[in-house]
Design a protein around this motif. Sequence first.
Motif, PDB file in Angstrom:
ATOM      1  N   LYS A  89      -0.674  -2.644  -4.601  1.00  0.00           N
ATOM      2  CA  LYS A  89       0.645  -2.657  -4.639  1.00  0.00           C
ATOM      3  C   LYS A  89       1.475  -3.919  -3.625  1.00  0.00           C
ATOM      4  O   LYS A  89       0.932  -3.963  -2.666  1.00  0.00           O
ATOM      5  CB  LYS A  89       1.422  -1.498  -4.072  1.00  0.00           C
ATOM      6  N   SER A  90       2.265  -4.787  -4.246  1.00  0.00           N
ATOM      7  CA  SER A  90       3.182  -5.698  -3.395  1.00  0.00           C
ATOM      8  C   SER A  90       2.271  -6.784  -2.790  1.00  0.00           C
ATOM      9  O   SER A  90       2.583  -6.971  -1.536  1.00  0.00           O
ATOM     10  CB  SER A  90       3.921  -5.094  -2.519  1.00  0.00           C
ATOM     11  N   PHE A  91       1.051  -7.321  -3.290  1.00  0.00           N
ATOM     12  CA  PHE A  91       0.342  -8.273  -2.551  1.00  0.00           C
ATOM     13  C   PHE A  91       1.076  -9.514  -2.461  1.00  0.00           C
ATOM     14  O   PHE A  91       1.627 -10.080  -3.755  1.00  0.00           O
ATOM     15  CB  PHE A  91      -1.050  -8.453  -3.253  1.00  0.00           C
ATOM     16  N   GLN A  92       0.987 -10.402  -1.678  1.00  0.00           N
ATOM     17  CA  GLN A  92       1.692 -11.759  -1.517  1.00  0.00           C
ATOM     18  C   GLN A  92       0.622 -12.735  -1.259  1.00  0.00           C
ATOM     19  O   GLN A  92      -0.410 -12.767  -0.856  1.00  0.00           O
ATOM     20  CB  GLN A  92       2.498 -11.815  -0.249  1.00  0.00           C
ATOM     21  N   VAL A 108      -3.571  -1.189  -0.892  1.00  0.00           N
ATOM     22  CA  VAL A 108      -4.500  -0.581  -1.693  1.00  0.00           C
ATOM     23  C   VAL A 108      -4.227   0.914  -1.667  1.00  0.00           C
ATOM     24  O   VAL A 108      -4.321   1.732  -0.560  1.00  0.00           O
ATOM     25  CB  VAL A 108      -5.865  -0.942  -1.143  1.00  0.00           C
ATOM     26  N   LEU A 109      -4.107   1.608  -2.816  1.00  0.00           N
ATOM     27  CA  LEU A 109      -3.819   3.061  -3.080  1.00  0.00           C
ATOM     28  C   LEU A 109      -5.176   3.686  -3.485  1.00  0.00           C
ATOM     29  O   LEU A 109      -5.854   3.350  -4.436  1.00  0.00           O
ATOM     30  CB  LEU A 109      -3.013   3.412  -4.085  1.00  0.00           C
ATOM     31  N   VAL A 110      -5.655   4.475  -2.431  1.00  0.00           N
ATOM     32  CA  VAL A 110      -6.985   4.945  -2.597  1.00  0.00           C
ATOM     33  C   VAL A 110      -7.244   6.183  -3.353  1.00  0.00           C
ATOM     34  O   VAL A 110      -6.247   6.985  -3.173  1.00  0.00           O
ATOM     35  CB  VAL A 110      -7.713   5.348  -1.308  1.00  0.00           C
ATOM     36  N   ASN A 111      -7.976   6.128  -4.493  1.00  0.00           N
ATOM     37  CA  ASN A 111      -7.975   7.036  -5.686  1.00  0.00           C
ATOM     38  C   ASN A 111      -7.665   8.723  -5.455  1.00  0.00           C
ATOM     39  O   ASN A 111      -7.149   9.427  -6.009  1.00  0.00           O
ATOM     40  CB  ASN A 111      -8.882   6.861  -6.587  1.00  0.00           C
ATOM     41  N   LYS A 112      -8.485   9.197  -4.401  1.00  0.00           N
ATOM     42  CA  LYS A 112      -8.421  10.659  -4.224  1.00  0.00           C
ATOM     43  C   LYS A 112      -7.056  10.948  -3.320  1.00  0.00           C
ATOM     44  O   LYS A 112      -6.354  11.836  -3.547  1.00  0.00           O
ATOM     45  CB  LYS A 112      -9.534  11.110  -3.193  1.00  0.00           C
ATOM     46  N   SER A 113      -6.696  10.451  -2.299  1.00  0.00           N
ATOM     47  CA  SER A 113      -5.689  10.595  -1.270  1.00  0.00           C
ATOM     48  C   SER A 113      -4.439  10.199  -1.730  1.00  0.00           C
ATOM     49  O   SER A 113      -3.426  10.651  -1.546  1.00  0.00           O
ATOM     50  CB  SER A 113      -5.968  10.254   0.092  1.00  0.00           C
ATOM     51  N   ARG A 115      -3.160   7.705  -1.017  1.00  0.00           N
ATOM     52  CA  ARG A 115      -2.459   6.968   0.402  1.00  0.00           C
ATOM     53  C   ARG A 115      -2.558   5.574   0.253  1.00  0.00           C
ATOM     54  O   ARG A 115      -3.514   5.035  -0.414  1.00  0.00           O
ATOM     55  CB  ARG A 115      -2.904   7.394   1.566  1.00  0.00           C
ATOM     56  N   GLY A 116      -1.585   4.667   0.874  1.00  0.00           N
ATOM     57  CA  GLY A 116      -1.835   3.196   0.679  1.00  0.00           C
ATOM     58  C   GLY A 116      -2.333   2.754   1.853  1.00  0.00           C
ATOM     59  O   GLY A 116      -1.877   3.310   3.034  1.00  0.00           O
ATOM     60  N   TYR A 117      -3.227   1.893   1.954  1.00  0.00           N
ATOM     61  CA  TYR A 117      -3.743   1.076   3.229  1.00  0.00           C
ATOM     62  C   TYR A 117      -3.535  -0.406   2.987  1.00  0.00           C
ATOM     63  O   TYR A 117      -3.523  -0.990   1.967  1.00  0.00           O
ATOM     64  CB  TYR A 117      -5.117   1.568   3.462  1.00  0.00           C
ATOM     65  N   ASP A 118      -3.395  -0.810   4.282  1.00  0.00           N
ATOM     66  CA  ASP A 118      -3.114  -2.534   4.289  1.00  0.00           C
ATOM     67  C   ASP A 118      -4.396  -2.965   3.572  1.00  0.00           C
ATOM     68  O   ASP A 118      -5.413  -2.908   3.875  1.00  0.00           O
ATOM     69  CB  ASP A 118      -3.046  -2.840   5.585  1.00  0.00           C
ATOM     70  N   GLY A 119      -4.017  -4.014   2.719  1.00  0.00           N
ATOM     71  CA  GLY A 119      -5.439  -4.559   2.156  1.00  0.00           C
ATOM     72  C   GLY A 119      -5.075  -6.256   1.976  1.00  0.00           C
ATOM     73  O   GLY A 119      -4.120  -6.993   2.171  1.00  0.00           O
ATOM     74  N   SER A 131     -10.309  -5.365  -0.139  1.00  0.00           N
ATOM     75  CA  SER A 131     -10.570  -4.814   1.168  1.00  0.00           C
ATOM     76  C   SER A 131      -9.337  -4.349   1.590  1.00  0.00           C
ATOM     77  O   SER A 131      -8.230  -4.714   1.381  1.00  0.00           O
ATOM     78  CB  SER A 131     -11.179  -5.967   2.098  1.00  0.00           C
ATOM     79  N   TYR A 132      -9.767  -3.099   2.420  1.00  0.00           N
ATOM     80  CA  TYR A 132      -8.556  -2.206   3.134  1.00  0.00           C
ATOM     81  C   TYR A 132      -9.289  -1.379   4.328  1.00  0.00           C
ATOM     82  O   TYR A 132     -10.130  -1.409   4.487  1.00  0.00           O
ATOM     83  CB  TYR A 132      -7.986  -1.193   2.134  1.00  0.00           C
ATOM     84  N   CYS A 133      -8.142  -1.205   5.165  1.00  0.00           N
ATOM     85  CA  CYS A 133      -8.660  -0.467   6.245  1.00  0.00           C
ATOM     86  C   CYS A 133      -8.132   0.731   6.786  1.00  0.00           C
ATOM     87  O   CYS A 133      -6.854   0.905   6.422  1.00  0.00           O
ATOM     88  CB  CYS A 133      -8.386  -1.532   7.595  1.00  0.00           C
TER      89      CYS A 133
END
Length: 160
Positions: A89-92, A108-113, A115-119, A131-133
């Motif tokens: 979502k919303s990569f620049q 990056v929205l992780v499939n099970k949770s 939740r979105g993480y910076d990627g 990649s995401y953290c």
Amino acid sequence: MRGQTAGGLTGLRPFMQRLAAPLFAIGMLVSVPTASADDNMGISGTWVSDDGHAIVEIAPCGSSAKRLCGDVVWVGNEAAIKVGDTLLKSFQPVGRNADSNKWIRGRVLVNKSRRGYDGQLDREGSSLTVSYCKGNTCYKDTWTKASSQQLAAAGLQADN
């Protein structure tokens, strides 16, 4: 033929000289390897996840060519996600080039949770590193550009 002059062939020499340069140029265009159109398209297109359980289409988010999103267009039996889910979502782009091979500041929205993480997205050839953290732990998945055979097997049409 010894001792004969070119006779009727004398007019051919200037003609061949005029043709030589354009023919040489055409030959160079045909024989020089060029990058395929796909190599110059940045990150947009269809990608197979690292585990092979999903195919994701990466395209501009809505009407914004300055941001990319990735939606699931096919899932296998083992997938914990479904068709239509948004995973990216919303990569620049880095720089101002929408065909960039590096996109940042997305989620990056992780499939099970879910939740979105910076990627970050990095393309090199037919590989895309997603990649995401999560906190202090970082993850990298390597996706591959979907081939026309993979798309056909999934019942999808190839990118144009």
